[in-house]
Design a protein around this motif. Structure first.
Motif, short mmCIF file in Angstrom:
data_model
loop_
_atom_site.label_atom_id
_atom_site.label_comp_id
_atom_site.label_asym_id
_atom_site.label_seq_id
_atom_site.Cartn_x
_atom_site.Cartn_y
_atom_site.Cartn_z
N GLU A 89 50.77 43.78 51.22
CA GLU A 89 50.76 42.65 50.29
C GLU A 89 51.84 42.79 49.21
O GLU A 89 52.00 41.89 48.39
N ARG A 90 52.52 43.93 49.23
CA ARG A 90 53.53 44.24 48.20
C ARG A 90 52.94 44.18 46.80
O ARG A 90 53.49 43.56 45.89
N LYS A 91 51.78 44.82 46.67
CA LYS A 91 51.09 44.87 45.40
C LYS A 91 50.76 46.32 45.09
O LYS A 91 50.64 47.15 46.00
N THR A 92 50.56 46.59 43.81
CA THR A 92 50.07 47.91 43.47
C THR A 92 48.60 47.97 43.84
O THR A 92 47.94 46.93 44.04
N LYS A 93 48.07 49.18 43.93
CA LYS A 93 46.65 49.32 44.24
C LYS A 93 45.80 48.68 43.14
O LYS A 93 44.77 48.07 43.41
N SER A 94 46.28 48.77 41.90
CA SER A 94 45.56 48.15 40.79
C SER A 94 45.54 46.63 40.92
O SER A 94 44.52 45.98 40.71
N GLU A 95 46.69 46.05 41.26
CA GLU A 95 46.75 44.59 41.44
C GLU A 95 45.82 44.14 42.56
O GLU A 95 45.11 43.14 42.42
N LEU A 96 45.84 44.88 43.66
CA LEU A 96 44.98 44.53 44.79
C LEU A 96 43.51 44.64 44.39
O LEU A 96 42.71 43.76 44.71
N PHE A 97 43.15 45.67 43.66
CA PHE A 97 41.77 45.84 43.22
C PHE A 97 41.34 44.68 42.32
O PHE A 97 40.26 44.11 42.50
N GLU A 145 42.54 41.68 42.24
CA GLU A 145 42.42 40.47 43.07
C GLU A 145 41.12 40.50 43.87
O GLU A 145 40.43 39.48 44.00
N MET A 146 40.77 41.66 44.39
CA MET A 146 39.54 41.79 45.16
C MET A 146 38.32 41.49 44.29
O MET A 146 37.38 40.81 44.74
N VAL A 147 38.33 41.97 43.06
CA VAL A 147 37.21 41.70 42.15
C VAL A 147 37.13 40.21 41.84
O VAL A 147 36.04 39.63 41.83
N ARG A 148 38.29 39.57 41.59
CA ARG A 148 38.30 38.12 41.34
C ARG A 148 37.72 37.36 42.52
O ARG A 148 36.90 36.46 42.35
N LYS A 149 38.13 37.71 43.73
CA LYS A 149 37.63 37.04 44.94
C LYS A 149 36.14 37.28 45.11
O LYS A 149 35.40 36.37 45.50
N TYR A 150 35.69 38.48 44.81
CA TYR A 150 34.26 38.79 44.91
C TYR A 150 33.48 37.91 43.95
O TYR A 150 32.46 37.32 44.32
N ARG A 151 33.96 37.81 42.70
CA ARG A 151 33.29 36.96 41.70
C ARG A 151 33.26 35.51 42.16
O ARG A 151 32.24 34.84 42.01
N GLN A 152 34.37 35.01 42.70
CA GLN A 152 34.42 33.63 43.18
C GLN A 152 33.39 33.42 44.29
O GLN A 152 32.72 32.38 44.34
N GLY A 153 33.28 34.39 45.17
CA GLY A 153 32.30 34.31 46.25
C GLY A 153 30.88 34.25 45.72
O GLY A 153 30.04 33.48 46.20
N LYS A 154 30.58 35.07 44.71
CA LYS A 154 29.26 35.08 44.10
C LYS A 154 28.97 33.74 43.43
O LYS A 154 27.86 33.21 43.52
N GLU A 155 29.97 33.18 42.72
CA GLU A 155 29.79 31.89 42.06
C GLU A 155 29.52 30.80 43.08
O GLU A 155 28.66 29.94 42.87
#
Length: 83
Positions: free
Chosen positions: A27-35, A37-47
């Protein structure tokens, strides 16, 4: 001036760590950036999950009250207000 981020440490199986690092690289992202993004997507899924549960609840209640249109809603509001 202090740090504005917090370093997290947690354990995962080696295979998952390798997969995670490969994902970040692909994804050409740092591990922090990917993490993050994953948390944001998880939150969106929960919402979305919560929204669907509320929608199902509303549908069930509307059926119980015989609501089929906006006019039915207005009628119930007027009845409740004694108008």
């Amino acid at each position: 001036m202090g740090r504005t981020t917090k370093v997290l440490g947690f354990s995962v199986p080696k295979e998952l760590a390798k997969e995670y690092e490969e994902m970040a690289k692909a994804e050409r992202k740092t591990k922090s950036e990917l993490f993050r993004e994953m948390v944001r997507k998880y939150r969106q899924g929960k919402e979305l999950e919560e929204f669907k549960e509320l929608q199902a609840y509303g549908t069930k209640k509307a059926e119980e009250l015989g609501i089929k249109s906006e006019q039915d809603i207005l009628r119930l509001i007027h009845e409740a207000r004694g108008v």
